[in-house]
Scaffold this active site. Sequence first.
Site, short mmCIF file in Angstrom:
data_model
loop_
_atom_site.label_atom_id
_atom_site.label_comp_id
_atom_site.label_asym_id
_atom_site.label_seq_id
_atom_site.Cartn_x
_atom_site.Cartn_y
_atom_site.Cartn_z
CE LYS A 1 6.56 9.78 -0.96
NZ LYS A 1 6.47 8.43 -1.11
C1 E4P Z 1 3.07 7.62 -2.25
O1 E4P Z 1 4.06 8.07 -2.46
C2 E4P Z 1 2.91 6.47 -1.00
O2 E4P Z 1 4.13 5.97 -0.73
C3 E4P Z 1 1.73 5.67 -1.15
O3 E4P Z 1 0.85 6.02 -2.22
C4 E4P Z 1 0.94 5.45 0.30
O4 E4P Z 1 0.05 4.59 -0.02
P1 E4P Z 1 -0.82 3.80 1.18
O5 E4P Z 1 -1.73 4.81 1.62
O6 E4P Z 1 -1.53 2.67 0.47
O7 E4P Z 1 0.36 3.12 1.97
#
Ligand code: E4P
Length: 214
Positions: free
Chosen positions: A83
């Site tokens: 990522k």
């Molecule tokens: C995605 O890969 C992220 O980890 C995640 O969806 C972030 O979500 P949040 O805005 O609830 O922290």
Amino acid sequence: MELYIDTANLDEIKQAHDLGVLDGVTTNPTLIAKEGVDYGKRLADICKIVSGPVSAEVISTKFDGMMAEGESHAKIAPNIVVKLPCTVDGLKACRAMADRGVRTNLTLCFQPLQALMVAKAGAFLVSPFIGRLDDISQDGMQLIRDIRTIFDNYGLKTKILAASIRHTTHLLQCALAGADVATCPFSVIKQCMSHPLTDAGLEKFLADYKKAFG
Ligand code: E4P
């Protein structure tokens, strides 16, 4: 639409896996930090439960660091997806990793051109964050629709992974908009099977059975 769970909690991952509908896992530094465990070990433990893509985020902000971290994450298990942030360095690392056969998830995508660029650079997944855009009074779902249109216009194969999902309405709208994948907290996955009329109907069936057959 594929369904990923957005957590680093092993118990939640096991429970979602046992439902038989889980296609992958997304993690981020915040989610793993919340568990209070070793970063790499937790990623390895998740990969032992789920055979689908497991996103492992880098914390470097510069190309060289991203490449080194990405290489190390990719060695954890064959289903690791590295990522990377939607930045200029992230874009460059995305292309370099694609050329080496490493799958990537380009995260923190908040506008459609970021998605177009990373798709051109060979990203396997791009993660538009719906909830965080809604939080600042922008339309998160419109971002999913715009990226879908752009990818369809040019036959781009990068999968749209709808992220930062807060509730089942987000999830439903993602499915209607043609997101390829949605990643959600376990609470949202469970809510997909919930309706008050299901509960009331079940209660009545059981009561009628008991009255008639004891
Ligand atoms: C995605 O890969 C992220 O980890 C995640 O969806 C972030 O979500 P949040 O805005 O609830 O922290």
